[in-house]
Design an enzyme around this catalytic site. Sequence first.
Site, PDB file in Angstrom:
ATOM      1  N   HIS A   1      -8.174  -6.182 -21.253  1.00  0.00           N
ATOM      2  CA  HIS A   1      -9.582  -6.227 -21.684  1.00  0.00           C
ATOM      3  C   HIS A   1     -10.004  -7.684 -21.934  1.00  0.00           C
ATOM      4  O   HIS A   1     -11.071  -8.112 -21.503  1.00  0.00           O
ATOM      5  CB  HIS A   1      -9.726  -5.369 -22.948  1.00  0.00           C
ATOM      6  N   GLU A   2      -9.145  -8.450 -22.601  1.00  0.00           N
ATOM      7  CA  GLU A   2      -9.478  -9.851 -22.901  1.00  0.00           C
ATOM      8  C   GLU A   2      -9.515 -10.693 -21.630  1.00  0.00           C
ATOM      9  O   GLU A   2     -10.411 -11.519 -21.457  1.00  0.00           O
ATOM     10  CB  GLU A   2      -8.488 -10.445 -23.923  1.00  0.00           C
TER      11      GLU A   2
ATOM     12  N   GLU B   1     -18.618  -5.211 -23.344  1.00  0.00           N
ATOM     13  CA  GLU B   1     -17.449  -4.461 -23.831  1.00  0.00           C
ATOM     14  C   GLU B   1     -17.046  -3.363 -22.846  1.00  0.00           C
ATOM     15  O   GLU B   1     -15.871  -3.216 -22.518  1.00  0.00           O
ATOM     16  CB  GLU B   1     -17.734  -3.856 -25.210  1.00  0.00           C
TER      17      GLU B   1
ATOM     18  N   HIS C   1     -12.811 -10.257 -19.921  1.00  0.00           N
ATOM     19  CA  HIS C   1     -13.932 -11.046 -20.448  1.00  0.00           C
ATOM     20  C   HIS C   1     -13.958 -12.422 -19.784  1.00  0.00           C
ATOM     21  O   HIS C   1     -15.023 -12.958 -19.488  1.00  0.00           O
ATOM     22  CB  HIS C   1     -13.795 -11.252 -21.965  1.00  0.00           C
TER      23      HIS C   1
HETATM   24 ZN   LIG Z   1     -14.151  -7.277 -25.867  1.00  0.00          ZN
END
Ligand SMILES: [Zn+2]
Length: 279
Positions: A137-138, A200, A141
């Site tokens: 997830h990071e 997100e 980003h």
């Molecule tokens: Zn996030």
Amino acid sequence: MKNRLMSMTKHFSSMIRPLGLVACLCVLTGCVMEPITGRRRLILTPMSMETELGLQAWSETLKKERLSTNASRTAAVTRVGDALKKTVKASGYDWEFKLFESKQANAFCLPGGKIAVYEGLFDFLRNDAELAAVVGHEIAHATARHGGERMTQALAVNLGTAALLYATSGQGAEQQQRWLLAYTGISNLGVILPYSRVHEYAADRIGLIYMARAGYDPRAAVNFWTSFAAGKGKQSAISEFLSTHPLGEKRIAKLKEHMGQALAEYRKAPKRHGYGQTY
Ligand SMILES: [Zn+2]
């Protein structure tokens, strides 16, 4: 009445002109496409600038935070980070994964590929695959350049504010202040916040594909976010993570929506680890 209407139209058109400029730039320069999702958006900041800012913030982080002394957890972050970075096709990133000593259950990424995990997160992790869900997830980003997109949004909001001040310059200071308050209220709630939700969900979806390609069972992402959300009342340590990573049923439902695609990627992975090492 007609005059008032005309002057309002004039004010309005000068207010929206900068936003029109942004839209034109989007057409002229071509928007940057987000990996995996294909979402098109305008990013005016050059990647070199994002990376430079990311590196500055990273050196500050390294000065401020203490590296974890837990060898097995540090090894897990390195192992999972290494497996994930191989699946990322984007170039121009110098990936680095660090585990910091802290009770906080948190993680963040910086533009350019610097990923921080805080040790408190391990209270909620059961295996490598769940860690891969968070780190993936990071990474997402960073590869999706959400930092650059947000800087571009801030620029558009500033242009809008400048235009509003110009458009209302003939009015009294008090009235101008009222306009400004109304506008900043709208621009924060109407532009910035919904975008962070978009980011997100996008990072979840992209991260899910990254972890599957790295050979981690993507179903672990649903397991992790479900148990993390369930534990949020018990642990104050996760409150900071929640402020930047809103949780909810919708988020988990969205992850499940993309599970079919993620499982297809997982089956194609050169080496499958399942849930990997357990903690
Ligand atoms: Zn996030």
